[in-house]
Scaffold this motif. Structure first.
Motif, short mmCIF file in Angstrom:
data_model
loop_
_atom_site.label_atom_id
_atom_site.label_comp_id
_atom_site.label_asym_id
_atom_site.label_seq_id
_atom_site.Cartn_x
_atom_site.Cartn_y
_atom_site.Cartn_z
N ARG A 223 -12.00 2.97 10.29
CA ARG A 223 -10.75 2.97 9.81
C ARG A 223 -9.89 3.67 10.83
N TRP A 248 -11.67 2.17 -1.24
CA TRP A 248 -10.14 2.35 -1.07
C TRP A 248 -9.81 3.44 0.12
N ALA A 251 -10.67 1.81 3.76
CA ALA A 251 -10.23 0.47 3.86
C ALA A 251 -8.85 0.47 4.61
N THR A 419 -0.56 -1.32 -2.50
CA THR A 419 -1.44 -2.17 -2.30
C THR A 419 -1.57 -3.02 -3.68
N PRO A 444 -4.62 -1.20 2.36
CA PRO A 444 -6.21 -1.67 2.31
C PRO A 444 -5.76 -2.80 1.26
#
Length: 457
Positions: A223, A248, A251, A419, A444
């Motif tokens: 990340r 999560w 991501a 998201t 994400p």
């Protein structure tokens, strides 16, 4: 004398092969302690994140950024980033939780810690102990010694380790093996095609990273690379479930695809991806990767110039192919006893600090390898381990009063992102570079939602 972030950063930068003169553009601000611990966890976080920031700055300069700005690391931002899973909220609700099996339990001769957050690991532990519940497991563990538990669980693919004193770990064959090696290895391999990207505010822009990692070190590193501009494609098996909170939290900026590398068609698609990759990062057992032909030597022969990074829990030694997680490495190597102090009950670090620090060191090593590749076209092989990072932390320990965190408001170091699953409250990246967004450029995406293709080119 307690270790300072500057001293630990110097050690990390030397391990990475960096020029000591390049250490100057990192400044540290904020309270001296933002995570309460007997060990210097705040300094560990600052040093590992600082190494990633230094390596990013170096790569930016190599790509033609004329005057890279200094980087300032705030210890409060570092603390939030190192415990980002605890700040994660989806639609206002926390996502990360530990299963009741994943804690310290009494053994016949002391304490052990198990890990059962994943259903398949839980099932393996129950099978090994001949039980079908946590209560049954607790009763069974109390009748066995710590070493008996370690061997029994390992034979069934389950995870649990005895709580050891630091002195016990030092004479254990695995502890001795780790003590004799550096914090990390970055070894050059053969040259491949030229890699000469132009200037970009994002140091890793245009870099293609195949991410074969799961909680938490690998995803933390990738990340970070995604924040710095890399096209990171995470590849998971469709047969291994993922924990939503773990996914999560890590991501951001990446895409996620599902491929079964033992299936002929899926392996062919993976090999196409690999042929176009600049970096491959793996976080699975060494023997599992070798069985798939994804070990360092095979990859270096087939893909000259490729940067390969691999890490595991224990490093080289008799436990090289044993499963492990941050909490279990803390347990085996003496950290759980150090954190407990005079309390007979073992204790844990305030966050999964070994995972996070190893993840940022991973990102730093990949960035350094990219800088080197730009100069000479040669690839690199990188090796890290949670137990190696644990050794770095315990070597920095000075017995005395524990570090007590100064309270602070985490709100300035958090943000929210929309998201497909809902509104996600999460930590910001712990450092900024000119031209980069303060948060990740891409939100994400749901696990397994992407096609197995590269974004660029």
């Amino acid at each position: 004398m307690r270790s300072t972030p500057t001293r630990l950063l110097d050690q990390a930068w030397r391990a990475l092969g960096g020029d000591p003169a390049d250490r100057a553009p990192i400044g540290f601000t904020g309270p001296a302690h933002t995570m309460s611990s007997a060990l210097p966890v705040t300094a560990l976080g600052q040093a590992s994140i600082g190494a990633a920031a230094l390596a990013a700055r170096e790569l930016g300069a190599a790509r033609g950024e004329s005057d890279p700005a200094p980087v300032v690391l705030d210890s409060r931002a570092v603390a939030v980033a190192m415990s980002s899973d605890r700040h994660l909220r989806l639609a206002g609700e926390p996502l990360v939780s530990m299963h009741p099996l994943s804690r310290f339990h009494r053994s016949a001769d002391g304490w052990v810690r198990l890990h059962g957050n994943y259903p398949h690991h839980r099932a393996a532990a129950f099978a090994a102990l001949g039980v079908d519940s946590v209560a049954g497991a607790i009763d069974a563990l109390a009748k066995l010694t710590g070493v008996e538990i370690e061997e029994l669980l390992a034979a069934h693919g389950a995870l649990g380790f005895a709580v050891r004193e630091s002195a016990e770990w030092a004479v254990h064959p695995q502890g001795a093996a780790v003590a004799g090696i550096p914090l990390l290895d970055l070894t050059r391999t053969d040259a491949g095609d030229p890699w000469c990207p132009g200037p970009s505010p994002a140091p890793a822009a245009g870099v293609r990273v195949l991410d074969l990692t799961r909680v938490l070190a690998g995803p933390t590193g990738t990340r970070t690379l995604a924040h710095l501009g890399a096209d990171v494609l995470r590849v998971d098996s469709p047969h291994l479930a993922e924990i939503p909170g773990e996914y999560w939290d890590n991501a951001f900026g990446k895409r996620s695809t599902l491929l079964d590398l033992r299936d002929r068609a899926d392996r062919a698609r993976f090999d196409e991806l690999l042929a176009g990759a600049d970096v491959l990062i793996t976080g699975y057992r060494t023997d599992a990767m070798a069985a798939l032909g994804l070990d360092h030597n095979t990859l270096a022969d087939r893909h000259p110039g490729l940067i390969t990074a691999a890490f595991n829990a224990w490093g080289p030694g008799p436990w090289v192919n044993r499963r492990g997680f941050d909490s279990l490495v803390q347990t085996a190597c003496g950290i759980a006893r150090i954190e407990a102090g005079e309390d007979p009950h073992p204790a844990a670090l305030p966050t999964q600090a070994l995972d996070r620090a190893t993840g940022y060191l991973l990102a730093a090593a990949v960035l350094r390898a990219l800088t080197l590749r730009r100069a000479d076209r040669r690839g690199s092989r990188i090796d890290l381990a949670l137990a190696r990072t644990a050794r770095w932390l315990t070597d920095a320990y000075t017995p005395g009063e524990a570090e007590v965190a100064e309270p602070f408001d985490p709100a300035p170091y958090l943000t929210e992102t929309e998201t497909e699953a809902g509104r996600l409250a999460h930590a910001r990246p712990p450092f900024e570079l000119p031209g980069l967004p303060a948060a990740w450029a891409h939100p994400p995406v749901p696990w397994g939602s992407a096609e197995p293709v590269w974004r660029h080119g």
